[in-house]
Design a protein around this motif. Structure first.
Motif, PDB file in Angstrom:
ATOM      1  N   LEU A  18       0.832  -1.202   0.000  1.00 50.24           N
ATOM      2  CA  LEU A  18       0.000   0.000   0.000  1.00 50.24           C
ATOM      3  C   LEU A  18       0.871   1.258   0.000  1.00 50.24           C
ATOM      4  O   LEU A  18       0.601   2.203  -0.751  1.00 50.24           O
ATOM      5  CB  LEU A  18      -0.943  -0.007   1.215  1.00 50.24           C
ATOM      6  CG  LEU A  18      -1.965   1.118   1.278  1.00 50.24           C
ATOM      7  CD1 LEU A  18      -2.890   1.082   0.071  1.00 50.24           C
ATOM      8  CD2 LEU A  18      -2.771   1.027   2.562  1.00 50.24           C
ATOM      9  N   VAL A  19       1.913   1.272   0.803  1.00 52.67           N
ATOM     10  CA  VAL A  19       2.827   2.426   0.849  1.00 52.67           C
ATOM     11  C   VAL A  19       3.518   2.602  -0.497  1.00 52.67           C
ATOM     12  O   VAL A  19       3.629   3.728  -1.009  1.00 52.67           O
ATOM     13  CB  VAL A  19       3.851   2.263   1.998  1.00 52.67           C
ATOM     14  CG1 VAL A  19       4.975   3.273   1.866  1.00 52.67           C
ATOM     15  CG2 VAL A  19       3.169   2.409   3.346  1.00 52.67           C
ATOM     16  N   ILE A  20       3.957   1.514  -1.100  1.00 52.07           N
ATOM     17  CA  ILE A  20       4.616   1.590  -2.411  1.00 52.07           C
ATOM     18  C   ILE A  20       3.641   2.127  -3.451  1.00 52.07           C
ATOM     19  O   ILE A  20       3.988   2.982  -4.267  1.00 52.07           O
ATOM     20  CB  ILE A  20       5.185   0.215  -2.817  1.00 52.07           C
ATOM     21  CG1 ILE A  20       6.382  -0.134  -1.916  1.00 52.07           C
ATOM     22  CG2 ILE A  20       5.593   0.200  -4.284  1.00 52.07           C
ATOM     23  CD1 ILE A  20       6.866  -1.568  -2.059  1.00 52.07           C
ATOM     24  N   TRP A  21       2.395   1.643  -3.422  1.00 51.39           N
ATOM     25  CA  TRP A  21       1.397   2.104  -4.375  1.00 51.39           C
ATOM     26  C   TRP A  21       1.100   3.597  -4.180  1.00 51.39           C
ATOM     27  O   TRP A  21       1.051   4.358  -5.145  1.00 51.39           O
ATOM     28  CB  TRP A  21       0.099   1.294  -4.230  1.00 51.39           C
ATOM     29  CG  TRP A  21      -1.005   1.856  -5.066  1.00 51.39           C
ATOM     30  CD1 TRP A  21      -1.171   1.740  -6.410  1.00 51.39           C
ATOM     31  CD2 TRP A  21      -2.081   2.681  -4.597  1.00 51.39           C
ATOM     32  NE1 TRP A  21      -2.285   2.430  -6.806  1.00 51.39           N
ATOM     33  CE2 TRP A  21      -2.870   3.021  -5.713  1.00 51.39           C
ATOM     34  CE3 TRP A  21      -2.448   3.151  -3.341  1.00 51.39           C
ATOM     35  CZ2 TRP A  21      -4.001   3.804  -5.611  1.00 51.39           C
ATOM     36  CZ3 TRP A  21      -3.584   3.934  -3.250  1.00 51.39           C
ATOM     37  CH2 TRP A  21      -4.346   4.256  -4.379  1.00 51.39           C
ATOM     38  N   LYS A  23       2.981   5.890  -2.825  1.00 57.39           N
ATOM     39  CA  LYS A  23       4.160   6.667  -3.229  1.00 57.39           C
ATOM     40  C   LYS A  23       4.241   6.769  -4.747  1.00 57.39           C
ATOM     41  O   LYS A  23       4.431   7.859  -5.298  1.00 57.39           O
ATOM     42  CB  LYS A  23       5.434   6.014  -2.688  1.00 57.39           C
ATOM     43  CG  LYS A  23       6.688   6.734  -3.102  1.00 57.39           C
ATOM     44  CD  LYS A  23       7.933   6.006  -2.637  1.00 57.39           C
ATOM     45  CE  LYS A  23       9.154   6.694  -3.201  1.00 57.39           C
ATOM     46  NZ  LYS A  23      10.270   5.806  -3.347  1.00 57.39           N
ATOM     47  N   GLY A  24       4.079   5.664  -5.439  1.00 57.74           N
ATOM     48  CA  GLY A  24       4.152   5.680  -6.895  1.00 57.74           C
ATOM     49  C   GLY A  24       3.049   6.510  -7.524  1.00 57.74           C
ATOM     50  O   GLY A  24       3.278   7.279  -8.466  1.00 57.74           O
ATOM     51  N   THR A  25       1.845   6.376  -7.016  1.00 56.76           N
ATOM     52  CA  THR A  25       0.709   7.125  -7.553  1.00 56.76           C
ATOM     53  C   THR A  25       0.886   8.619  -7.302  1.00 56.76           C
ATOM     54  O   THR A  25       0.693   9.444  -8.202  1.00 56.76           O
ATOM     55  CB  THR A  25      -0.604   6.625  -6.927  1.00 56.76           C
ATOM     56  OG1 THR A  25      -0.731   5.231  -7.207  1.00 56.76           O
ATOM     57  CG2 THR A  25      -1.804   7.359  -7.488  1.00 56.76           C
ATOM     58  N   TYR A  26       1.256   8.982  -6.094  1.00 55.81           N
ATOM     59  CA  TYR A  26       1.464  10.391  -5.755  1.00 55.81           C
ATOM     60  C   TYR A  26       2.562  10.990  -6.634  1.00 55.81           C
ATOM     61  O   TYR A  26       2.387  12.066  -7.225  1.00 55.81           O
ATOM     62  CB  TYR A  26       1.826  10.539  -4.276  1.00 55.81           C
ATOM     63  CG  TYR A  26       2.094  11.967  -3.873  1.00 55.81           C
ATOM     64  CD1 TYR A  26       1.055  12.834  -3.568  1.00 55.81           C
ATOM     65  CD2 TYR A  26       3.395  12.462  -3.827  1.00 55.81           C
ATOM     66  CE1 TYR A  26       1.297  14.148  -3.217  1.00 55.81           C
ATOM     67  CE2 TYR A  26       3.645  13.771  -3.477  1.00 55.81           C
ATOM     68  CZ  TYR A  26       2.593  14.619  -3.176  1.00 55.81           C
ATOM     69  OH  TYR A  26       2.842  15.926  -2.842  1.00 55.81           O
ATOM     70  N   ASN A  27       3.683  10.299  -6.741  1.00 53.35           N
ATOM     71  CA  ASN A  27       4.791  10.810  -7.552  1.00 53.35           C
ATOM     72  C   ASN A  27       4.400  10.918  -9.023  1.00 53.35           C
ATOM     73  O   ASN A  27       4.818  11.843  -9.720  1.00 53.35           O
ATOM     74  CB  ASN A  27       6.028   9.935  -7.383  1.00 53.35           C
ATOM     75  CG  ASN A  27       6.667  10.127  -6.022  1.00 53.35           C
ATOM     76  OD1 ASN A  27       6.432  11.117  -5.341  1.00 53.35           O
ATOM     77  ND2 ASN A  27       7.469   9.164  -5.611  1.00 53.35           N
ATOM     78  N   GLY A  28       3.574   9.990  -9.507  1.00 51.22           N
ATOM     79  CA  GLY A  28       3.088  10.074 -10.881  1.00 51.22           C
ATOM     80  C   GLY A  28       2.226  11.303 -11.095  1.00 51.22           C
ATOM     81  O   GLY A  28       2.327  11.975 -12.127  1.00 51.22           O
TER      82      GLY A  28
END
Length: 191
Positions: A18-21, A23-28
């Motif tokens: 969940l944290v990885i998702w 982080k990736g979504t926010y950065n995208g």
């Protein structure tokens, strides 16, 4: 005890995923937003180039078309109005309207070129006309790239489940550049 370790490991793995998702979504979303604001800056740069060329164009034309004072004053006035508005994501429509008025004034000025043979023979005028045409093409290209970038950004923040994070982190839908009212009709040039 073994069962509690398994549950703990599952919770840890799910939390990590969940944290990885997130982080990736926010950065995208941040990357898409930055790309879009960069494209907006390219539009502003192209409009600035046009605004910088206009005084030179006006001075050259003044020497050859003193009898077109009203047209020249219209260009100067429209340029002044267009450069007084700062382009940002909140006032695209007002900025676009001012730029449309400037485009109309420039169309009238360029029509002077067709009406008076002395202007056709002047190399400076032709060179500036070519520069202005190139600038208008750059503006159009920058608008198109901005609209593509806005579309990609808006899709990114509106898709599920990204829309949940977009709402949590304050990412909002952006407006595209649109054609000015009446742009579908060719400008009418009168002398």
């Amino acid at each position: 005890m073994k069962k509690s370790y398994v549950i703990l490991i599952i919770v840890a793995v799910v939390t990590m995923l969940l944290v990885i998702w997130v982080k990736g979504t926010y950065n995208g979303m941040v990357s898409a937003e930055e790309e879009t604001t960069t494209q907006l800056a390219y539009i502003q740069s192209a409009y600035q180039r046009r605004a910088d060329l206009i005084p030179n164009l006006v001075e050259v034309v003044k020497g050859y078309a003193a009898h077109e004072k009203e047209t020249l004053e219209g260009v100067v006035s429209a340029r002044s109005k267009a450069t007084s508005i700062t382009l940002d994501a909140d006032n695209i429509k007002a900025y676009q309207q001012a730029q449309g008025e400037l485009s109309s004034a420039l169309s009238r000025l360029l029509a002077v070129h067709e009406a008076y043979p002395d202007l056709k023979a002047n190399e400076n005028f032709r060179d500036l006309q070519v520069q202005l045409e190139g600038t208008e093409n750059r503006i159009n290209e920058a608008r198109n790239k901005y609209n593509e970038s806005v579309q990609a950004y808006n899709i990114n923040i509106r898709r599920f489940p990204n829309n949940i994070l977009a709402g949590m982190f304050g990412f909002e839908k952006m407006d595209k550049f649109e054609a000015a009212a009446g742009a579908e009709k060719a400008p009418e040039v009168k002398f």
